[in-house]
Design a protein around this motif. Structure first.
Motif, PDB file in Angstrom:
ATOM      1  N   ASP A  87      44.852  35.340  44.271  1.00 49.56           N
ATOM      2  CA  ASP A  87      43.738  35.286  45.214  1.00 49.56           C
ATOM      3  C   ASP A  87      42.457  35.650  44.466  1.00 49.56           C
ATOM      4  N   GLN A  88      41.458  34.806  44.502  1.00 45.72           N
ATOM      5  CA  GLN A  88      40.222  35.040  43.750  1.00 45.72           C
ATOM      6  C   GLN A  88      39.463  36.263  44.245  1.00 45.72           C
ATOM      7  N   PHE A  89      39.515  36.554  45.556  1.00 44.68           N
ATOM      8  CA  PHE A  89      38.857  37.753  46.079  1.00 44.68           C
ATOM      9  C   PHE A  89      39.514  39.009  45.519  1.00 44.68           C
TER      10      PHE A  89
ATOM     11  N   TRP B 265      38.550  39.433  41.889  1.00 40.13           N
ATOM     12  CA  TRP B 265      37.175  39.925  41.788  1.00 40.13           C
ATOM     13  C   TRP B 265      37.109  41.409  42.131  1.00 40.13           C
TER      14      TRP B 265
END
Length: 160
Positions: free
Chosen positions: A50-52, A55
């Motif tokens: 998941d990119q979130f 990050w």
């Protein structure tokens, strides 16, 4: 003090990786101002990260005071080496726990210490960790960063 706990994330509860993870969290409970951030708790186990979450993990790593990484012999983990490299670039102290051995080419190039367990943290590191913890204000009780993935904080085991 923020301690970023890096390590392989796709392991069952009985694995040596998770045993080290537990020992490290217990070790840092002795420091009043320490908060151990475990990014593995935010990983959903899907085929694509998941990119979130990625990050958010990097944001915590960038603010960390110490990175403790778990590395085991014959255990593939690209992410942990990348987290160690980022910490070294940011001049964040790094300790490695596990049986990977001091002869690891990657770790030698990154100039990090390897210990078989948290019991291997010598007096120098205990003193350094205490000094890092002493310069920080007590961590306020707050919701963990994993809360976005859980209905309540007690669904994860972040320590802070």
């Amino acid at each position: 003090m923020i301690v970023y706990l890096a390590g392989p994330i796709d392991f069952d509860a009985e694995s040596a990786v998770n045993e080290h993870r537990h020992q490290i969290k217990e070790y840092f409970k002795r420091f009043e101002r320490a908060w151990v951030y475990d990014p593995s708790k935010a990983w959903g186990g899907g085929p694509k990260p998941d990119q979130f979450v990625h990050w958010a993990n990097l944001q915590v790593l960038d603010q960390a005071d110490l990175l403790v990484a778990i590395l085991m012999r014959n255990t593939l983990t690209v992410g942990t080496i990348l987290e160690i490299q980022r910490a070294r670039e940011l001049e964040i102290p790094v300790l490695v726990v596990g049986d990977v051995g001091e002869d690891s080419i990657s770790l030698h190039a990154l100039d990090v210490e390897v210990h078989e367990s948290v019991a291997g943290f010598d007096d120098f590191w205990v003193s350094e960790i205490s000094n890092i913890a002493a310069i920080h204000k007590p961590v306020e009780r707050r919701e963990c960063e994993c809360l976005a993935l859980h209905a309540a904080h007690d669904e994860c085991d972040c320590t802070y």
